[in-house]
Enzyme design. Structure first.
Site, mmCIF file in Angstrom:
data_model
loop_
_atom_site.group_PDB
_atom_site.id
_atom_site.type_symbol
_atom_site.label_atom_id
_atom_site.label_comp_id
_atom_site.label_asym_id
_atom_site.label_seq_id
_atom_site.Cartn_x
_atom_site.Cartn_y
_atom_site.Cartn_z
ATOM 1 N N HIS B 325 0.746 -1.157 0.222
ATOM 2 C CA HIS B 325 0.008 -0.175 -0.049
ATOM 3 C C HIS B 325 0.912 1.186 0.105
ATOM 4 O O HIS B 325 0.698 2.609 -0.534
ATOM 5 C CB HIS B 325 -1.202 0.150 0.673
ATOM 6 C CG HIS B 325 -1.983 -0.761 1.354
ATOM 7 N ND1 HIS B 325 -2.223 -2.418 1.700
ATOM 8 C CD2 HIS B 325 -2.982 -0.837 0.562
ATOM 9 C CE1 HIS B 325 -2.413 -2.661 1.207
ATOM 10 N NE2 HIS B 325 -4.192 -2.071 0.376
ATOM 11 N N GLY B 326 1.821 0.869 0.836
ATOM 12 C CA GLY B 326 2.900 2.509 0.463
ATOM 13 C C GLY B 326 4.163 2.341 1.678
ATOM 14 O O GLY B 326 4.190 1.204 2.073
#
Lengths: 328, 471
Positions: B325-326
């Site tokens: 996701h990051g």
């Protein structure tokens, strides 16, 4: 008929019915909308006063709720009379959350025609209302402000983006679309517990009044972007003032005198030098009476708009300046 | 070009009009051009990155398909994985590792060190990279044949409805649809597409963006300024924001693809009606969770081997899922929490299977507990830092008084999310995500009118970007 076509047609028919109902019902959505819908009558009054043999001098108060709350009509009328104006008669074009875009196009649509010329335009503004920012509420511009003859120039010069242009065109054909932003505040401010306080907190946190979810009635809404220059989405506004220059040109071409008046705010501010320069270049008088925070405490009950005492004091201060300005 | 912008719908109208007049091969050429134009509207410079990934994986898959030698095949699949993950690593994680290195540098007293350059994150890179990876791995495993045409493969990678935020499609599902003639948009396709598009717009514009207005405010305040109920309702608001935002995007993508003759995979299935973490991951971001299962969890050993190995595999998979996701510790913690929760759930299944009561009351209780644990993980997901998340958790212990903000948040959640959750409950009971498309048309017209009226009158005070575009 195939069932999905029926579904689409049924939804379209319901929307059309709502559109037909919305048109007469629209002014009841908010006092502000009723005020905007009354611009035609306002132009008629100006025309009657200037041409109808009433021997009165119509004075247009142009601005937003800062002007509506900040102008004491009685004191200003008296001040204008003292400044040598014959039978001044104030008319207000002061819709909520408007800035130079609405003032320019609104003036051109309602008051730039033959027979509706005011004798004087008093443009009430604070620091950031005169800059060329992104258009707030393009759908309302389409429905209420831009004249047929200005549609092309609006789309070319002011719409800014494809989305904004689409909203503008939809607002032009549908009142349901144009007034859609009024429904949420009307419902939530009246029915959602704690909404007024919560919305104020959230909008303050956003740091830009332009993002405010505004209350439905006159007098308690936040105004367009006085807090800062940052636009929704975080972009910095370019400090250009082409719309102001166009308004000055429009007013001058119709032979009407324009005075720009700065409105007091709780904090002192300084009008950008570029605005002063434009005023100097075009010989437009500008009153800087609102720049310094000289009013006593308690004159801004909601932290932004003047109360009646503050408005009277502001008008008295302005009146003394107007004498010199109108005699020039 | 957001899905909720007029610009996108004008673009789509042109695409649909031209697409309907073309034959199959020309349709693919035109859709590829349209997809590149769509992506170029975000940042045309990154088109070269997509083209490079496409060309490299196309070449790798063809080499794998041609070769009989296991060593050669392995070399090519390894190269594909390394190149794809390398690009993802550079563009997505360089900044994170550079800032961590910078911090370490300072802690060690070596003075300040700043990387010489910064890298912009290309939109949708995680999505199309995973889609490309699954293709070469599937070809290597013999589950998919190499694409016959570069153009078809390029369209598979860059098909605009799902290019920037999924669903992450598999080559075995999407590639045959690209290669073979597709059905025209008949009434059933139009109906299903309309359903997905309208419900998607509702979830994004009405539900997610209105919740974002509140959640963004609460998460922007220092935890010490928040009342306990403000924290709780703020997290609820974010839970509905992220669900509406992401599932709304997926719905619109599925609907638009339907009109173009494609069937994309379902990405969300009423996730907040889950009664366990395992069920939640079978309903939430299905295309990612199934990807992680097939290409990470199972190759790690899955539930084979001992129970501890199984727990480790769950934890590792979810940690990497969080990192997908990051590049941030909050996402790692979020993934770790889900991994730990899945492991505890797996353990509890083993110990309490015989004594479990499966009545309605239990289901309701399990649903509530699952929702709140999911919300707990969302707190870490949304927070700017682990300190903020812990501070907000700490703020829950205080005076549980009802503030104006709490009252407003609860009322708005009921107003915006309430009707949608009732609708989902109805779908859940019907057991058919397209149940509305099968009822008599006046009922459907009423629901659509409600959606259109809500879209018209209740747009958010501040429009928000799609959250998952940044991933």
């Amino acid at each position: 008929m195939k069932s999905e076509a029926k579904v689409v047609l049924a939804v379209a028919a319901a929307l059309l019915a709502m559109e037909l109902v919305a048109r007469p019902f629209e002014p009841r959505l908010s006092l502000d909308l009723a005020h905007i819908r009354g611009f035609d009558q306002l132009a008629e009054r100006v025309g009657k006063a200037s041409n109808g043999g009433e021997e009165a001098s119509p004075v247009l108060v142009l601005g937003n709720s800062l002007a509506r709350n900040g102008v004491d009509a009685e004191v200003l009328t008296e001040g204008l009379r003292d400044a040598g104006m014959k039978e001044p008669r104030l008319v207000f074009m002061t819709a909520d959350s408007t800035d130079i875009a609405q003032w320019l196009y609104g003036y051109r649509r309602y008051l730039d025609g033959p027979g509706a010329k005011p004798a004087l335009v008093l443009l009430f503004t604070a620091r950031s209302h005169l800059s060329d920012r992104r258009i707030q509420g393009p759908e309302a511009m389409g429905a209420y402000y831009v004249a047929n003859g200005d549609v092309q120039s609006f789309l070319r010069e002011d719409a800014g983006s494809l989305d904004s242009a689409c909203s503008f065109l939809l607002g032009r054909v549908s009142r349901l679309f144009a007034a859609r932003g009024r429904v949420r505040p009307l419902l939530f401010y009246n029915w959602v517990p704690g909404y007024e306080v919560a919305a104020r907190q959230i909008n303050q946190g956003l740091g830009d009044g332009a993002l405010a979810d505004e209350p439905p009635a006159h007098g308690s809404g936040e105004e367009v972007g006085e807090v800062g220059e940052v636009q929704p989405g975080g972009e910095k506004s370019a400090q250009s003032f082409h719309r102001l220059e166009r308004l000055i040109e429009t007013v001058r071409e119709s032979g009407v005198k324009l005075v720009i008046v700065t409105v007091p705010l709780p904090e002192p501010y300084r009008m950008p030098e570029a605005i002063r320069e434009i005023c100097r270049k075009n010989e437009v008088p500008i009153s800087l009476v609102g720049e310094s925070a000289w009013l006593p405490d308690g004159r801004f009950p909601d932290g932004y708009h003047l109360n009646p005492e503050g408005a009277a004091e502001f008008m008295e201060a302005l009146s003394s300046e107007l004498k010199g300005m109108l005699s020039e | 070009m957001w899905f909720n912008s007029f610009g996108f719908w004008i673009f789509l109208a042109v695409v649909l009009a031209v697409h309907s007049r073309l034959g199959h091969r020309n349709r693919n050429r035109f859709l590829l051009l349209a997809s590149y134009f769509f992506y170029g509207c975000w940042d045309w410079r990154f088109l070269s990155l997509i083209l490079f990934t496409t060309a490299f994986d196309y070449t790798a898959a063809r080499a794998i398909g041609r070769s009989e030698s296991p060593a050669v095949r392995k070399r090519w699949v390894t190269a594909s994985v390394c190149v794809d993950l390398g690009i993802l690593g550079i563009f997505k994680y360089f900044g994170f590792f550079a800032s961590e290195l910078e911090r370490l540098w300072e802690v060690m007293g070596l003075g300040s060190w700043t990387p010489a350059f910064q890298i912009i994150l290309p939109v949708g890179i995680s999505f199309y990279t995973f889609q490309a990876l699954s293709y070469t791995i599937d070809v290597y495993r013999g589950q998919t044949k190499p694409a016959g045409s570069f153009l078809d493969f390029a369209l598979y990678i860059s098909f605009f409805p799902q290019l920037v935020a999924g669903p992450i499609e598999r080559s075995s599902h999407l590639l045959p649809q690209v290669e073979n003639p597709r059905p025209r948009c008949d009434e059933a396709r139009f109906r299903d597409g309309l359903y997905h598009v309208l419900t998607g717009l509702f979830k994004k514009v009405v539900l997610a963006d209105n919740m974002a207005w509140i959640a963004n405010h609460i998460f922007s305040k220092p935890p010490s300024d928040l009342a306990p109920l403000e924290v709780l309702t703020g997290v609820y608001a974010f839970a509905f924001q992220i669900y509406g935002d992401f599932s709304g995007y997926s719905s619109i993508a599925i609907g638009v693809a339907k009109w173009l003759g494609f069937d994309l995979m379902e990405n969300f299935r009423q996730p907040y009606f889950s009664t366990s973490p395992r069920e939640f991951w079978r309903r939430w971001h299905i295309s990612l969770s199934s990807w992680l299962r097939d290409y990470l969890y199972i190759p790690l050993g899955g539930n084979r081997g001992g129970k501890w190995q199984n727990y480790r595999n769950l934890l590792l998979t979810m940690l990497l899922g969080g990192l997908w996701h990051g590049a941030s510790w909050t996402f790692v913690i979020w993934g770790g929490l889900h991994g730990a929760w899945l492991a505890v759930h797996r353990w509890s299944e083993g110990t309490s299977a015989r004594t479990r009561v499966r009545g309605r009351l239990y289901q309701a209780f399990a649903l509530l507990v699952t929702f709140h644990l999911v919300c707990l993980t969302w707190l870490f997901f949304r927070a700017e830092s682990a300190e903020q998340a812990l501070g907000m958790l700490g703020a829950l212990w205080g005076d549980w008084k009802m503030t104006d903000l709490t009252a407003t948040t609860l009322t708005l959640i009921c107003f915006f999310a309430g009707p949608w959750m009732i609708f989902e409950w109805w779908i859940e009971r019907k057991g058919d995500s397209l149940a509305l498309a099968k009822v008599a048309w006046p009922w459907r017209a009423m629901v659509y009118l409600y959606i259109v009226v809500m879209l018209l009158f209740f747009p958010p005070p501040v429009p928000s970007e799609f959250i998952y575009f940044q991933f």
